[in-house]
Write an enzyme that holds these catalytic residues in place. Sequence first.
Site, mmCIF file in Angstrom:
data_model
loop_
_atom_site.group_PDB
_atom_site.id
_atom_site.type_symbol
_atom_site.label_atom_id
_atom_site.label_comp_id
_atom_site.label_asym_id
_atom_site.label_seq_id
_atom_site.Cartn_x
_atom_site.Cartn_y
_atom_site.Cartn_z
ATOM 1 N N ASP A 15 20.945 7.149 24.249
ATOM 2 C CA ASP A 15 21.669 6.697 25.443
ATOM 3 C C ASP A 15 22.091 5.246 25.192
ATOM 4 O O ASP A 15 21.565 4.602 24.290
ATOM 5 C CB ASP A 15 20.769 6.789 26.688
ATOM 6 C CG ASP A 15 21.587 6.924 27.966
ATOM 7 O OD1 ASP A 15 21.704 8.047 28.491
ATOM 8 O OD2 ASP A 15 22.157 5.903 28.427
ATOM 9 N N ARG A 60 26.674 -2.339 42.960
ATOM 10 C CA ARG A 60 25.676 -2.227 41.889
ATOM 11 C C ARG A 60 25.453 -3.554 41.174
ATOM 12 O O ARG A 60 24.395 -3.772 40.580
ATOM 13 C CB ARG A 60 26.114 -1.180 40.875
ATOM 14 C CG ARG A 60 26.014 0.238 41.410
ATOM 15 C CD ARG A 60 26.166 1.204 40.264
ATOM 16 N NE ARG A 60 26.131 2.585 40.690
ATOM 17 C CZ ARG A 60 26.267 3.610 39.842
ATOM 18 N NH1 ARG A 60 26.457 3.392 38.564
ATOM 19 N NH2 ARG A 60 26.223 4.846 40.274
#
Length: 260
Positions: free
Chosen positions: A131, A22
């Site tokens: 978030d 990632r």
Amino acid sequence: MEYFRTQYGINLKNKKILIECRMVKELERCGAETFAEYLKMLQKDRTGEIAGGMVNRLTTNFTYFLREPEHFTILKERVLPELALKKRYGSCQIWCAGCATGEECYTLKMCLQEYQDQGGQLPNVRILATDISEEVLKKAEQGIYPERERENIPLSWREKYCQDIDKNNFRVNENLRYNIRFQKHNLMEPMRQNGKFDVIFCRNVMIYFDKVSRKQLVSRLEENLNPGGYLFIGHAELLSREETSLEQVYPAVYRKSENA
Ligand SMILES: C[S@@+](CC[C@H](N)C(=O)[O-])C[C@H]1O[C@@H](n2cnc3c(N)ncnc32)[C@H](O)[C@@H]1O
């Protein structure tokens, strides 16, 4: 990744390969040739830009409309009628914590709308959706989703709440977006400025946390609930009696005592 655990609660132990995969693009984006170089940049960065990029890459943001649908039935059959009675002339607040790309808070809004369309009375309900990833928050705010996501929404709701944008995407309609505030918030930090909540959805977030952070998160969420308020978590995240003082009322649904 001790940094990630202490800052955000997320446990990346034994996930070396996942991290490498990632982060390759993120290193490139920042112009770092090695992880050591990247970490130095991260430590020196005062703007939070590099940390933000890392959060966008390393958080798992998987979500979909009407995920764990029993929760929305419980909301409609038990929680909303209770709120309607308790707060007839006031307003109430729902917190969607770890909202990812927004499908969860829009599902909540669809349920509220349905409840009212079927004759249920509700006070003014405000939804706060938070978030840590700015990237997902931007998507949530836009409310635009790929066509395949429409399949999870019941047919009658699709007609009412979704509008076509083009061949590949649809958008949740404006009514649905109204009265939802999106805000960046790290659940490892106290939520002070938004008052207390009558309902908190924090589902499929602590599943990625280590034990200590999970405990801290649960006690913070408890503090942020009004007496009689409800906490919904993911079905894979059930809390033991030692972990919470809330009463379990359904699978993965907890309630704070009226006298707390
Ligand atoms: C798997 S998604 C769950 C989305 C939605 N709640 C659901 O159940 O479908 C988890 C979300 O939690 C967010 N998250 C993880 N750690 C967080 C933290 N410390 N503070 C705030 N959000 C966090 C991630 O960025 C991600 O978008």
